[in-house]
Motif scaffolding. Structure first.
Motif: not given
Length: 295
Positions: A1-19
Motif C-alpha cells: 500500500m502507498k501512504n505517507s509513512i511509506t514515502t517518509q521511510i523511502e525518502s530517508a532510505y538511501a542514507d541508512l546503514r545496511k542494518s
C-alpha cells in the motif's frame, strides 16, 4: 500500500546503514502488519536489534516507535475508509502481453511509472543530491551527454540550466560530444545520461571527460553498468529492469531527476536564480501569444 509513512521511510532510505535498511525493508514489505507489532517483535522479525529499528525511524523523521505506530495506525484507518477500487495493489512490474485489453493500459503504465519513481527516491541519497548541486553550481562549464531516449533528459537539463544562467552545452552529434569531452578541464563537469549505462557513445564521452580531468556525474539505472566506472558522482534511478523500461519508463525517472536538480539549485540562492528566470522570461516573452490581445 502507498501512504505517507511509506514515502517518509523511502525518502530517508538511501542514507541508512545496511542494518537500518534491513529494518526499513521489513516495515515496507509488511506495512499492514507493522502497526500491531511491539518493538521487540518487529526487531526480531526483521532480524535486527531494537536500537537499529529506533535509529532507522529517527532517521526517517519519527520521534520514536510510539510515534511511528500512532501515525501508521492513522494512515491505515484513512486508507481503509477511502479505498474505492481494486487497483491499489494491482501490480508491481508491468509486462505488456497479447491478451492485455486496451482499457487496462493507462492504469498499468501509471502504476509502473509510480513504482519506478519510488525506486528512484530510495536510491537517490540526500548526500549525493548535495554533491550534484554543488558540482553544477561551481562548474566553469557543464557538458551533457545522452543519446536516443536519454536525449530527452539531456535537452531538458540543458534548457533548465540555461534558464538559471549556468554555462552548459549539449551536442546532439555524438562525434561532437566526444571532441567536447576531450577539451574539458578540472574546473568543468560532465553529465552522462544512460538508462542501461551501456550506451557506447555516452560511455566513451564520459571516459574522455574523466581522462581530461573533469568532474563526472553519471545518471543510470544500474550500479554495475559500464558508465559507473567513470563517475565521480553516481545517480541511480533503480536496480530493476522493467519490460520496455529503457524505451518508455526511463524517461519518467530521468525527467524527475532533472526537476529535482533544477529546484535544488534554485533553493541554494533563491533571489539570484529568481532574477535569472525573470531575465529569461523577458527574452522569450515574444514567443508566446498574449491572451488579452489574441483574436
Amino acid at each position: 500500500m502507498k501512504n505517507s509513512i511509506t514515502t517518509q521511510i523511502e525518502s530517508a532510505y538511501a542514507d541508512l546503514r545496511k542494518s537500518e535498511k534491513q529494518a526499513a525493508d521489513y516495515i515496507l514489505e509488511h506495512i499492514d502488519q507493522a502497526s500491531a507489532l511491539p518493538l521487540d517483535r518487529l526487531a526480531k522479525e526483521a532480524k535486527v536489534s531494537q536500537p537499529t529499528v529506533l535509529r532507522m525511524l529517527k532517521a526517517a523523521g519519527f520521534e520514536g516507535y510510539r510515534d511511528f505506530r500512532y501515525q501508521l495506525v492513522a494512515e491505515l484507518a484513512k486508507a481503509e475508509s477511502s479505498e474505492e477500487d481494486g487497483y491499489s495493489q494491482l501490480m508491481y512490474g508491468y509486462t505488456l502481453d497479447a491478451k492485455a485489453s486496451l482499457d487496462e493500459i493507462p492504469v498499468s503504465v501509471t502504476m509502473t511509472t509510480e513504482r519506478m519513481l519510488k525506486d528512484t527516491l530510495k536510491n537517490f541519497s540526500g548526500k549525493t543530491f548535495q554533491r550534484v548541486i554543488d558540482a553544477l553550481k561551481n562548474a566553469r562549464l557543464i557538458d551533457i551527454y545522452g543519446v536516443e531516449n536519454s536525449e530527452v533528459m539531456a535537452q531538458d537539463l540543458l534548457t533548465k540550466l540555461l534558464y538559471l544562467g549556468l554555462p552548459c552545452r549539449h551536442f546532439t552529434d555524438c562525434y561532437l560530444q566526444q571532441i567536447a569531452a576531450g577539451r574539458l578541464t578540472d574546473g568543468d563537469v560532465a553529465v552522462g545520461i544512460s538508462y542501461s549505462g551501456e550506451s557506447k557513445d555516452t560511455v566513451d564521452a564520459m571516459r574522455s571527460a574523466k581522462k581530461a580531468g573533469a568532474r563526472t556525474i553519471a545518471v543510470t539505472n544500474f550500479k554495475e553498468s559500464t558508465i559507473s566506472r567513470y563517475a565521480d558522482i553516481l545517480i541511480l534511478t533503480g536496480q530493476d529492469q522493467t519490460f520496455y523500461g529503457n524505451a518508455i519508463f526511463s524517461r519518467s525517472t530521468q525527467i524527475l531527476l532533472v526537476d529535482m536538480i533544477y529546484m535544488g539549485i534554485i533553493s541554494t540562492d533563491y533571489d539570484h536564480y529568481a532574477g535569472q528566470l525573470n531575465r529569461c522570461e523577458k527574452v522569450v516573452r515574444g514567443k508566446a501569444y498574449d491572451y488579452r490581445t489574441k483574436q
